[in-house]
Design a protein around this motif. Structure first.
Motif, PDB file in Angstrom:
ATOM      1  N   GLN A 154      28.810  52.535  17.459  1.00 61.45           N
ATOM      2  CA  GLN A 154      28.177  51.428  18.175  1.00 61.45           C
ATOM      3  C   GLN A 154      26.690  51.678  18.396  1.00 61.45           C
ATOM      4  N   ASP A 155      26.326  52.941  18.623  1.00 63.06           N
ATOM      5  CA  ASP A 155      24.910  53.276  18.763  1.00 63.06           C
ATOM      6  C   ASP A 155      24.157  52.952  17.472  1.00 63.06           C
ATOM      7  N   LYS A 179      23.778  49.165  16.712  1.00 67.48           N
ATOM      8  CA  LYS A 179      22.735  48.541  17.534  1.00 67.48           C
ATOM      9  C   LYS A 179      21.346  48.837  16.962  1.00 67.48           C
TER      10      LYS A 179
END
Length: 374
Positions: free
Chosen positions: A298-299, A302
């Protein structure tokens, strides 16, 4: 900044021509002639005798499960690392999903775990092929024969893929496909059940249509949903199917490009290009972060979104789904490989409409992001 989506379908064949034919003739419902044509040609492409088109891939799984007789308290062995549709098709019938871990390289079912999960309640194995490579089919079929189990093959992501040269979708008692927009063949929404068993095929046809009786239309001996598939969808699907070989070739070209372009980035693992039984079809181009990397998928997604690159994280494990944990299911179960893939895996733009220029931009942005994080 132009955003590059994770998927964009390619619809520049006969789709418009066939859709206009639907409109001009008035055949837009599930009764239209394109439905039968699509069923026949899609099942033939999978090496099957019968095809039953339904409203989506989830519906295909539910119809297949009900058709082979999965019921209350039965157990179905399946991977924990997959889409929730697979588990839902089991639990909706009052049966229990019995989970296995993932192979760390192919991302499919870890076949060495399956036999240990078989009990007297086991009714079937749900064999799911994930992301680009098939599961180890022969081993699963041998276990099914040994223990007299049914095999449902989820080939939703395997349009045009083969296992030792035989089409995926052609194995086990019954198989399913999805035609969501990110699949090699899309109808917007839609799915199909395929089988060689005439009785199963007839059961599936009944189940997709509210279980109308053949002799009296509005009389029902069983309960099912409306899973019908429209002539409009079938028209698009037929046009897409005409180009399946072309689409498979393009997907493999996309995979080859990304593998070459991203090969020297530290801290990531790229997809396995081939096994002894199949060359990767790259339904999507997946990337897995090294275990030592402190960042999650998810990092990274993004960071790439900030650069105009669409991505999507891998599936979340069934044993960690909040909806099932609330029901007390899978309490205390751990699956190390699947949990790692769910937290560290993601895929990048690789739809059939992607251009060479877009792929070059994606690769450049990925290099930029990983220069920062490394």
């Amino acid at each position: 900044m132009n955003f590059i989506p994770v998927n964009e379908p390619l619809l520049n064949g006969n789709e418009k021509k066939y859709l206009c034919e639907c409109i001009d003739t008035g055949w837009i419902s599930s009764e239209g002639p394109f439905v039968k044509q699509f069923e026949e040609k899609m099942s033939a492409a999978a090496g099957r005798k019968y095809g039953i088109a339904v409203s989506n891939g989830t519906a295909a799984l539910e119809v297949a499960m009900q058709a082979i007789g999965i019921g209350k308290d039965d157990e179905v062995i399946m991977p924990t690392f997959t889409i929730i549709s697979c588990a839902m098709a089991v639990t909706k019938l009052g049966a229990k999903p019995v989970l296995v871990d993932s192979d760390i390289d192919t991302w499919n079912m870890q076949i060495d775990e399956i036999e240990n999960k078989i009990t007297p309640k086991t009714k079937a194995i749900l064999m799911v092929h994930l992301y680009g490579l098939p599961a180890e089919i022969n081993h699963i079929l041998e276990l099914a024969r040994k223990y007299n189990l049914k095999v449902i093959e989820d080939a939703a992501e395997m349009h045009g893929q083969t296992y030792y040269g035989k089409p995926c979708g052609g194995f086990g008692d019954i198989s399913t496909f999805s035609f969501y927009p990110n699949k090699h063949i899309t109808t917007g929404e839609g799915g199909m059940v395929v089988t060689d068993n005439e009785a199963l095929a007839e059961k599936c046809r009944m189940l997709r249509n509210l279980c109308f009786r053949k002799d009296v239309r509005y009389v029902h001996d069983e309960i099912s949903d409306n899973y019908r598939f429209t002539n409009l969808q079938a028209a698009v699907g037929l046009a897409q199917l005409e180009r399946l070989d072309e689409f498979v070739e393009k997907k493999r070209e996309i995979g080859k490009f990304y593998t070459n372009a991203l090969a020297n980035i530290e801290g990531i693992k790229l997809p396995v290009a081939k096994t002894e039984y199949a060359d990767n079809i790259y339904w999507v181009y997946g990337i897995v972060l090294d275990k030592e990397t402190i960042l999650s998928n998810q990092d990274i997604t993004k960071l790439l979104a900030a650069e105009g690159i669409g991505t999507r994280t891998f599936f979340w494990c069934m044993h960690e789904q909040p909806v099932y944990q609330k029901q007390g299911m899978f309490d205390g179960e751990k699956y190390e490989n699947a949990e790692y893939l769910a937290r560290k895996g993601f895929y990048i733009p690789s739809g059939l409409a992607i251009t060479k220029t877009q792929m070059e931009i994606v690769a450049d942005k990925i290099h930029k992001v990983f220069r920062k994080v490394n």
